[in-house]
Design a protein around this motif. Sequence first.
Motif, PDB file in Angstrom:
ATOM      1  N   GLU A 172       0.683  -0.846   0.143  1.00 21.62           N
ATOM      2  CA  GLU A 172       0.028   0.444   0.322  1.00 21.62           C
ATOM      3  C   GLU A 172       0.562   1.181  -0.421  1.00 21.62           C
ATOM      4  OE1 GLU A 172      -0.708  -2.426   1.879  1.00 21.62           O
ATOM      5  OE2 GLU A 172      -2.287  -3.220   1.378  1.00 21.62           O
ATOM      6  N   ALA A 173       1.981   0.904   0.519  1.00 19.67           N
ATOM      7  CA  ALA A 173       2.817   2.363   1.012  1.00 19.67           C
ATOM      8  C   ALA A 173       3.316   2.065  -0.392  1.00 19.67           C
ATOM      9  CB  ALA A 173       4.054   2.652   1.926  1.00 19.67           C
ATOM     10  N   ALA A 174       3.733   1.512  -1.328  1.00 19.90           N
ATOM     11  CA  ALA A 174       4.636   1.805  -2.173  1.00 19.90           C
ATOM     12  C   ALA A 174       3.803   1.878  -3.238  1.00 19.90           C
ATOM     13  CB  ALA A 174       5.359   0.372  -2.406  1.00 19.90           C
ATOM     14  N   LEU A 175       2.297   1.954  -3.517  1.00 24.01           N
ATOM     15  CA  LEU A 175       1.098   2.474  -4.597  1.00 24.01           C
ATOM     16  C   LEU A 175       1.060   3.518  -4.635  1.00 24.01           C
ATOM     17  CD1 LEU A 175      -0.696   1.390  -6.674  1.00 24.01           C
ATOM     18  CD2 LEU A 175      -2.305   0.701  -4.770  1.00 24.01           C
ATOM     19  N   ARG A 176       1.233   4.043  -3.216  1.00 25.70           N
ATOM     20  CA  ARG A 176       0.518   5.547  -2.961  1.00 25.70           C
ATOM     21  C   ARG A 176       1.917   6.610  -3.618  1.00 25.70           C
ATOM     22  NH1 ARG A 176      -0.364   4.100   2.174  1.00 25.70           N
ATOM     23  NH2 ARG A 176       1.096   4.543   3.531  1.00 25.70           N
ATOM     24  N   MET A 177       3.041   6.092  -2.857  1.00 26.87           N
ATOM     25  CA  MET A 177       3.974   6.439  -3.289  1.00 26.87           C
ATOM     26  C   MET A 177       4.054   7.013  -5.155  1.00 26.87           C
ATOM     27  SD  MET A 177       4.554   8.689  -0.865  1.00 26.87           S
ATOM     28  CE  MET A 177       6.119   9.143  -1.937  1.00 26.87           C
ATOM     29  N   GLY A 178       4.026   5.699  -6.045  1.00 26.90           N
ATOM     30  CA  GLY A 178       4.273   5.326  -7.089  1.00 26.90           C
ATOM     31  C   GLY A 178       3.356   5.651  -8.129  1.00 26.90           C
ATOM     32  N   THR A 179       1.405   5.945  -7.162  1.00 21.42           N
ATOM     33  CA  THR A 179       0.398   6.622  -7.722  1.00 21.42           C
ATOM     34  C   THR A 179       0.371   8.304  -8.027  1.00 21.42           C
ATOM     35  OG1 THR A 179      -1.519   5.250  -6.809  1.00 21.42           O
ATOM     36  CG2 THR A 179      -1.624   7.169  -6.978  1.00 21.42           C
ATOM     37  N   ALA A 180       1.320   9.109  -6.745  1.00 24.58           N
ATOM     38  CA  ALA A 180       1.611  10.241  -6.809  1.00 24.58           C
ATOM     39  C   ALA A 180       2.570  10.569  -7.786  1.00 24.58           C
ATOM     40  CB  ALA A 180       2.299  10.762  -5.317  1.00 24.58           C
ATOM     41  N   CYS A 181       3.481   9.430  -7.931  1.00 33.31           N
ATOM     42  CA  CYS A 181       4.518   9.595  -8.915  1.00 33.31           C
ATOM     43  C   CYS A 181       3.772   9.886 -10.038  1.00 33.31           C
ATOM     44  CB  CYS A 181       5.775   8.428  -9.539  1.00 33.31           C
ATOM     45  SG  CYS A 181       6.773   9.339 -10.064  1.00 33.31           S
TER      46      CYS A 181
END
Length: 86
Positions: free
Chosen positions: A53-62
């Motif tokens: 979830e943390a990786a998905l959140r940051m990847g989505t922001a990118c």
Amino acid sequence: MTAGLATAPGLLNLRVEESSPGLYFWIVTQLSAQEQAGEVCIDTSDHPYPSREAALRMGTACLRAYSTTAEGPRPMLPARAAAPLY
């Protein structure tokens, strides 16, 4: 896990991969217009995240940042009057 804007050539996709147990990276890719090239890596996280979830959140922001850059600046909306705080 892959989340993307679409699957047509040129559009961006987001993928989250678990490199080792409990360590997740996000990868932004773009489908190549040349069929034999497949996906091209545009950006990737520079460190692992402790959860998918943390990786998905940051990847989505990118992914959103790249999408916003591609779309160009958006017109400013008129400010709304603030409601009283009582």
